[in-house]
Motif scaffolding. Structure first.
Motif: not given
Length: 143
Positions: A27-29, A35-39
């Protein structure tokens, strides 16, 4: 040449998928959290990787993303070219054919061609599996 956030995040996403390839679709979330990246930022990157046929997509309850090929078949250079376009250090080398009107008398062109060659050879010499292997052996690639 400067690699953008989009390129760095795309590479981190692909490495994450390589690490979790045995778990099915991811899942992208989950990628965003690890990775501490905005979905939302990853949602902008996915279409580029999909168009390049780098990802498999599954919708629904067990939906998510997976690599479409084994990790050893992806190079860092290939991933960055999808997100960044050309990796050329100067604009005249950006396209297959150099149409610069100064090409014939440019005494610095060989410098830029050499740099471009080294950049491509280096980035095309590192695969996703190399990055995963390096990280599991205690080393680390900083992306």
């Amino acid at each position: 040449m400067k690699i953008s956030t989009k390129g760095r995040y795309a590479l981190r996403m692909m490495v994450d998928l390589a690490i979790h390839q045995g778990t099915g679709y991811v899942a992208l979330k989950d990628i965003a959290e690890r990775q501490n990246i905005s979905k939302k930022y990853l949602e902008q990157i996915v279409p580029l990787l999909n168009k390049a046929e780098m990802l498999k997509t599954n919708r629904g309850y067990q939906g998510g993303y997976a690599l479409s090929k084994p990790p050893e078949k992806y190079t860092v250079g290939e991933i960055l070219r999808v997100t960044e376009g050309s990796l050329s250090p100067v604009s005249c080398l950006q396209y297959e054919e150099n149409n610069c009107p100064r090409k014939a008398e440019c005494i610095t062109l060989p410098i830029w061609e050499g740099l471009y060659k080294i950049i491509n050879e280096y980035l095309d010499g590192i695969t996703l599996s190399d990055i995963v292997e390096q990280a599991t052996e205690g080393g680390d690639y900083c992306i």
